[in-house]
Design a protein around this motif. Structure first.
Motif: not given
Length: 389
Positions: A122-125, A139-149, A168-175
Motif C-alpha cells: 500500500f502506498r499512502g500517508h 486503518r491498521v487492520l487495513f494496512y495489515k492486509l498488505a505485505n508492505a507499506q 521491516n515491511s515499511i519503506h519510506v518513499l518521500f515525495n
C-alpha cells in the motif's frame, strides 16, 4: 541471468506532481513497471498527459482505464478494474495499491493478491497521529492486509510500528517534484540579481519572505500579514505572495492597511517553472503559517529555507524535510508570538542567505526527495530487501 522484477503500480489518478517519479519508474532498467490509473473526473487536480511524445515508447505499460466510482457518498470509492488486474493470469512480482482504507475495492484486491501469492504494498500517508480510536483501528487492520507499506515520511513509519506493523515491511518513499530541472537551474540562478527578479519592491537590499500556494483560509495567511506588520516595526523586509484563491481580495485589503508601501506584492498565480525558480531562489525565507506540503520541497529545491508549524499531526508529510535551524525554522502551531520570534531570529542570524544555507536546502532534496531515490525504494521493495530508511 535473473529476469527483472515486474511491478504493477495502480493509483486513483496520475497527479501532475508525480510525473517525474512515474517517468523515472517507467524507464527504469532495474524493473519493468506497469502504471494504471483513472481519469481526473473533475477533481480540480492537474494530471499527467500520457499522450505526449516522451511516453510513446511506454504505451504498452500505461493504462488509464481504471474507473473511480463513489459509492453512495463522497468518501467511499470503488476502483472498477483493479480486481481484474489482481486476477491476471500473468502474476507480477509486486502490486502497489493506494493505501486508503476508504477505497473498498482495495480491501478485496489485497486479499485476492495474498491468496494468489502476489506480494502487495500500500502506498499512502499511513497514520497521521490525529485519528480517533475507531478510525485508527480500521486503518491498521487495513494496512495489515498488505505485505508492505510505502509511506511519505519517517514519522508515519514510527506510528505504524507503534501500532503493530513490522518495521521491516515499511519503506519510506518521500515525495519529489521536477528534480532534474530544479538541479539544472542552480548555477544559472546564482548569477541573477534581486533587482532583476523583484522590480516591484522599493528596495531589494532587504530580506524577502515568500509564500506560494492557494490563497485559502486553511493557509492562515492573515496571520502572516499581521506578523510581517509586527516585524516591520523592528526590521526592514519585503513580502511576496504567489498564488490566487478565494482570500486574495481580503488579503490584499489587509496588506494595504497594515504594511508599508513598496514592501509587499501579490504576484498572482504562476505555473511557469522558469519564473517560479527566479522568485523562489532570490527569496530569503519561505513562510507557510498553515500546512506546507510540496511547497517545502519546491522552495528547498531552489535553495530557500522554509518556516512552518511543528504540529506534524496537522501537517503534510513534506514538512519533515525541514530541519529546524539548518534549512528553515519551526514554530508552535497557532502561536503568533512564536511565529514572529522564529522569523525574527532566523533573519537576525541570517540577514543574507549564504551559500551554506543554500547547500543545506539542497542536501535533503539530493538525498531523499527525488525520483532516483524513489526508484531505489521501489526496487528494494520488489526484491524484498530491508527498507533503505
Amino acid at each position: 541471468m535473473k529476469s527483472k522484477p515486474t511491478i504493477h503500480f495502480i493509483n486513483n489518478i496520475a497527479p501532475h506532481y508525480m510525473e517525474p517519479m512515474i517517468f523515472q519508474l517507467l524507464k527504469s532498467e532495474e524493473f519493468n513497471l506497469y502504471f494504471s490509473c483513472g481519469e481526473n473526473q473533475n477533481l480540480g487536480i492537474k494530471t499527467v498527459d500520457f499522450n505526449t511524445k516522451k511516453y510513446e515508447s511506454f504505451k504498452n505499460k500505461i493504462d488509464v482505464e481504471i474507473r473511480n466510482v463513489w459509492v453512495k457518498s463522497k468518501y467511499l470509492v470503488w476502483q472498477k478494474g483493479v480486481i481484474y488486474k489482481c486476477l491476471s493470469k500473468k502474476k507480477p512480482d509486486l502490486i502497489i495499491l493506494l493505501g486508503e482504507f476508504l477505497i473498498i475495492s482495495n480491501w478485496i484486491s489485497a486479499i485476492l493478491c495474498r491468496l494468489r501469492g502476489i506480494p502487495v504494498a500500500f502506498r499512502g500517508h499511513g497514520l497521521y497521529g490525529n485519528e480517533g480510536s475507531i478510525k485508527r483501528i480500521i486503518r491498521v487492520l487495513f494496512y495489515k492486509l498488505a505485505n508492505a507499506q510505502l509511506v511519505y515520511e519517517r514519522r508515519s513509519k514510527g506510528l505504524l510500528v507503534k501500532n503493530g506493523i513490522n518495521p521491516n515491511s515499511i519503506h519510506v518513499l518521500f515525495n519529489s517534484l521536477t528534480y532534474d530541472y530544479h538541479k539544472s537551474q542552480r548555477e544559472k540562478l546564482k548569477n541573477l540579481s534581486k533587482e532583476e527578479v523583484f522590480p516591484f519592491f522599493t528596495s531589494t537590499k532587504i530580506p524577502t519572505l515568500v509564500f506560494t500556494g492557494r490563497l485559502t483560509k486553511i493557509k492562515r495567511l492573515d496571520t502572516l500579514l499581521t506578523t510581517v506588520q509586527r516585524l516591520q516595526e523592528e526590521i526592514e523586509l519585503n513580502l511576496l505572495i504567489i498564488g490566487d484563491g478565494t482570500q486574495r481580495k481580503n488579503l490584499e485589503s489587509i496588506a494595504k492597511s497594515i504594511l508599508k508601501d513598496g514592501t509587499y506584492h501579490f504576484y498572482g498565480s504562476c505555473y511557469d517553472e522558469h519564473i517560479m525558480g527566479r522568485l523562489l531562489s532570490k527569496s530569503d525565507l519561505c513562510v507557510s503559517p498553515g500546512n506546507v506540503g510540496l511547497t517545502a520541497i519546491h522552495s528547498l529545491s531552489y535553495g530557500t529555507p522554509v518556516c512552518t508549524h511543528m504540529n506534524y499531526a496537522n501537517q503534510m508529510p513534506e514538512a519533515e524535510a525541514i530541519e529546524d535551524g539548518i534549512n528553515g525554522c519551526l514554530f508552535e502551531e497557532n502561536n503568533l508570538d512564536d511565529l514572529y520570534y522564529k522569523i525574527n531570529s532566523w533573519l537576525t542570524k541570517h540577514p543574507i542567505k549564504t551559500d551554506e544555507i543554500v547547500i543545506n536546502c539542497y542536501k535533503i532534496i539530493d538525498e531523499y526527495y527525488n525520483p532516483y531515490f524513489q526508484e531505489k525504494v521501489f526496487l528494494n521493495l520488489a526484491q524484498k530487501k530491508a527498507p533503505i530508511v
